[in-house]
Scaffold this motif. Sequence first.
Motif: not given
Length: 416
Positions: A156-160, A198-203, A192-195, A169-170
């Motif tokens: 997880a750390a290496r993936a940022g 209300s932002a667009e999700p990132i994968a 899929r994450l939201r940083r 979601s996974v």
Amino acid sequence: MDIKTFGLLAATALNLLQPLPVVADDAPPKSGNPVFDRAVELVVDNFHDASALPRFGATVIREIGSEPLNAASSEARVDKAIDRVLASLQASHTGRFEADTIAYFELADIFRFAIRNEMRRLFPPEGQASYPGIGMIAEPLTGALFVSDVYDGSPAARAGILTGDEILSVDGAPYHEIASFRDKVGRTIEIRLRRKASAEPIAVQVAVERLRPLRTFEKAIEASISVTERKGKRIGYVRLWTLSAPDGLDIVAREMADGRLKDVDGIIVDLRGRWGGGPSDAAELFVGDTPTFRLIPRNGEATLANVRWQRPVVGIIDSGARSGLELFAYALKVNGIPLVGSRTAGALLAGRAYLLPDDSLLEVAVSDAVIGDDVRLEGIGVEPDIPVAFTLPYAAGRDPQRDAAVQEMQRILAGG
């Protein structure tokens, strides 16, 4: 280490309208459900505070009387009953953990000697606790799931992935600690994450590994070590995720004696861990008076026999500092080392793990813990010298507590 509670009793539907029997405080009635009854029995036989057992027994009776509890009861009903009766003990190191949680595997590894006769059956063929995962812990808040911990050096750390990220979601399905990664070891999954709110999700693409808990913690401790330079001073940092990892403190000692931390001007010790455990004198590494020394045989290969850090230290604490890590924090504080962050967990008892009939783990507080003559941290905790709040949702990896610790170390090194 650092941390999560049980129950007892019974009645069938035919008995609900009849008076419940009067039962001795130390022998609650049986419910007929083997998991519930065994949890109750273990608490009655082993819980450290006998004065809490009457309250525990009364809670069990009320719990069983509120709805039928027997061998045919659903898992959900048994889970709730056990949780509520354990909660009545109002103690740390007392809880039930099931195999769909990361905590189950981590505690199984920590308490591996207590359940050693069952390890090969539970974790064939080697008998070593492990689980499929990416080295990330999530916490539910305000109806959403947020990354609360990313183990240093993990996939997880290496993936940022960052602390504070909202997990959406996974592989297109809802996130589950174990089930999301089962049968995917060696594969790459999409989270899929939201940083930002209300932002667009990132994968994010992350490799799934089979993680051995204590080895994962050792790697995380080692990977957390870093050195930064501020105004001509070198500041070291290490995060003690747990004191239960066999080589964890030795890794830190070696780095201080001959490695990356050898020549730093001060060290920040981050006690915002996952579990406590470990030796009660662990803080001696930073506050002990004995000198560092080595044993050097004829071949000249020196072995570290004792390491003691004699330069400035700043600690970071929060509710993740529990059990042995909490005792560590207390030792730093009474030795004049400033602590930055928020109050520790107030969870300083000694626990032991037991297997229940369904192979879930029951942790029971079997001993009180007293510092000196009369100091107890259970339910109280250790307060920071420099309070700094931390808000998890959408933190985007920002760490105001660590930033404040660096500022405090700069002040100390500047002679302030």
